[in-house]
Design a protein around this motif. Sequence first.
Motif, mmCIF file in Angstrom:
data_model
loop_
_atom_site.group_PDB
_atom_site.id
_atom_site.type_symbol
_atom_site.label_atom_id
_atom_site.label_comp_id
_atom_site.label_asym_id
_atom_site.label_seq_id
_atom_site.Cartn_x
_atom_site.Cartn_y
_atom_site.Cartn_z
ATOM 1 N N ALA A 250 0.731 -1.270 -0.036
ATOM 2 C CA ALA A 250 0.028 -0.035 0.004
ATOM 3 C C ALA A 250 1.043 1.178 0.052
ATOM 4 N N LEU A 251 1.906 1.295 0.863
ATOM 5 C CA LEU A 251 2.887 2.476 0.693
ATOM 6 C C LEU A 251 3.578 2.734 -0.493
ATOM 7 N N ARG A 252 4.166 1.363 -0.961
ATOM 8 C CA ARG A 252 4.675 1.568 -2.276
ATOM 9 C C ARG A 252 3.772 2.069 -3.455
ATOM 10 N N GLU A 253 2.580 1.605 -3.489
ATOM 11 C CA GLU A 253 1.403 2.112 -4.582
ATOM 12 C C GLU A 253 1.355 3.676 -4.289
ATOM 13 N N ARG A 254 1.093 4.141 -2.806
ATOM 14 C CA ARG A 254 0.846 5.274 -2.742
ATOM 15 C C ARG A 254 2.102 6.538 -3.067
ATOM 16 N N LEU A 255 3.346 6.000 -2.897
ATOM 17 C CA LEU A 255 4.534 6.694 -3.283
ATOM 18 C C LEU A 255 4.436 6.734 -4.658
ATOM 19 N N GLU A 256 4.025 5.898 -5.409
ATOM 20 C CA GLU A 256 4.246 5.828 -7.022
ATOM 21 C C GLU A 256 3.201 6.695 -7.623
ATOM 22 N N MET A 257 2.282 6.885 -6.879
ATOM 23 C CA MET A 257 0.935 7.705 -7.350
ATOM 24 C C MET A 257 1.342 9.192 -7.069
ATOM 25 N N CYS A 258 2.188 9.592 -6.025
ATOM 26 C CA CYS A 258 2.257 11.009 -5.717
ATOM 27 C C CYS A 258 3.986 11.487 -6.275
ATOM 28 N N ASP A 259 3.847 12.595 -6.214
ATOM 29 C CA ASP A 259 5.106 13.407 -6.577
ATOM 30 C C ASP A 259 6.058 13.722 -5.640
ATOM 31 N N ALA A 260 5.542 13.729 -4.464
ATOM 32 C CA ALA A 260 6.399 13.753 -3.055
ATOM 33 C C ALA A 260 5.576 13.329 -1.853
ATOM 34 N N PHE A 261 6.309 13.193 -0.883
ATOM 35 C CA PHE A 261 5.927 12.794 0.350
ATOM 36 C C PHE A 261 6.149 13.604 1.722
ATOM 37 N N VAL A 262 5.139 13.520 2.647
ATOM 38 C CA VAL A 262 5.776 14.103 3.959
ATOM 39 C C VAL A 262 5.135 13.249 4.888
ATOM 40 N N ILE A 263 6.014 13.056 5.985
ATOM 41 C CA ILE A 263 6.042 12.234 7.270
ATOM 42 C C ILE A 263 6.054 13.134 8.379
ATOM 43 N N ALA A 264 5.229 12.813 9.360
ATOM 44 C CA ALA A 264 5.037 13.581 10.765
ATOM 45 C C ALA A 264 5.357 12.240 11.645
ATOM 46 N N SER A 265 6.492 12.432 12.199
ATOM 47 C CA SER A 265 7.143 11.240 12.798
ATOM 48 C C SER A 265 7.189 11.597 14.162
ATOM 49 N N PRO A 266 7.094 10.695 15.030
ATOM 50 C CA PRO A 266 7.668 11.073 16.568
ATOM 51 C C PRO A 266 9.015 10.555 16.686
ATOM 52 N N GLU A 267 9.681 10.978 17.780
ATOM 53 C CA GLU A 267 10.807 10.499 18.246
ATOM 54 C C GLU A 267 10.807 9.347 19.260
ATOM 55 N N TYR A 268 11.161 8.131 19.143
ATOM 56 C CA TYR A 268 11.345 7.033 19.995
ATOM 57 C C TYR A 268 12.889 7.025 20.519
ATOM 58 N N ASN A 269 12.982 7.047 21.640
ATOM 59 C CA ASN A 269 14.763 7.118 22.084
ATOM 60 C C ASN A 269 15.576 7.712 21.224
ATOM 61 N N ALA A 270 15.562 8.957 20.850
ATOM 62 C CA ALA A 270 16.057 9.785 20.139
ATOM 63 C C ALA A 270 16.277 9.246 18.751
ATOM 64 N N SER A 271 15.399 8.343 18.177
ATOM 65 C CA SER A 271 15.575 7.664 16.817
ATOM 66 C C SER A 271 14.188 7.675 16.320
ATOM 67 N N VAL A 272 14.124 6.745 15.243
ATOM 68 C CA VAL A 272 13.029 6.635 14.517
ATOM 69 C C VAL A 272 12.263 5.474 14.997
ATOM 70 N N PRO A 273 10.688 5.740 15.206
ATOM 71 C CA PRO A 273 9.945 4.373 15.518
ATOM 72 C C PRO A 273 9.958 3.277 14.699
ATOM 73 N N GLY A 274 10.191 2.279 15.232
ATOM 74 C CA GLY A 274 10.475 0.727 14.730
ATOM 75 C C GLY A 274 9.656 0.518 13.551
ATOM 76 N N GLY A 275 8.000 0.836 13.716
ATOM 77 C CA GLY A 275 7.121 0.598 12.781
ATOM 78 C C GLY A 275 7.506 1.486 11.399
ATOM 79 N N LEU A 276 7.972 2.611 11.537
ATOM 80 C CA LEU A 276 8.069 3.296 10.410
ATOM 81 C C LEU A 276 9.375 2.815 9.648
ATOM 82 N N LYS A 277 10.371 2.485 10.596
ATOM 83 C CA LYS A 277 11.653 2.208 9.908
ATOM 84 C C LYS A 277 11.339 0.873 9.174
#
Length: 218
Positions: A71-98
């Motif tokens: 689903a993410l791959r398809e949405r990326l290919e349909m769009c010109d650009a993307f915006v992510i609003a991401s929390p900080e988990y232990n000074a790094s990237v949330p595991g699910g997002l990575k």
Amino acid sequence: MSRPDHATLRFLVFSGSLRAGSLNSSLARLAAKVITANGGDVYLGSLSDFDAPSYDADVEQADGLPPGAQALRERLEMCDAFVIASPEYNASVPGGLKNVIDWVSRYRPQPFNERHCLLLSASPSMVGGNRGLWALRVPLEHLGARVYPDMFSLAQAHSAFDGDGGLGNDHLRVRFESTIADFMDLVEASIHYPCIKRAWVEFLGEAPDPAIDRVDRA
């Protein structure tokens, strides 16, 4: 701020949090509203739309990408650009997002490559989740995404939104809206003026090295 001159641009906007009531989901919704006000076409998603099991090469070989990654791959290919609003988990990237980024990166052609990206964060802390965004830049830039240099981090986000879902502080509101409008200008230039795209050099102001820089100068 409204500059309705981006009608042909398509943006994927989503939060990097699975939590109901996430501050980053609120920031993603606000970003989508600003993009729409500036004439952009928005698909507003959530990480739950793209949730995937932990990456496993054996599963990939047997079954391919799981539905959330597809689903993410398809949405990326349909769009010109993307915006992510991401929390900080232990000074790094949330595991699910990575994890879903890792899954999608296995697809060919790799859909993050040469796609413009804006990173946002919101946190109750004074840092505003900014350390997580610096960590998130690493895999995205490695995959060839053109990550916009001006990231927006909303500190003390639990008290920053007004009753309509906007930002109560006028200075922050203007900065937020300007960041998004300027990002949209860059995406538009990349699409409609190919010379801009070919000359892209990660805002370093230096001549690209063909051996290491992802720059097409043909």
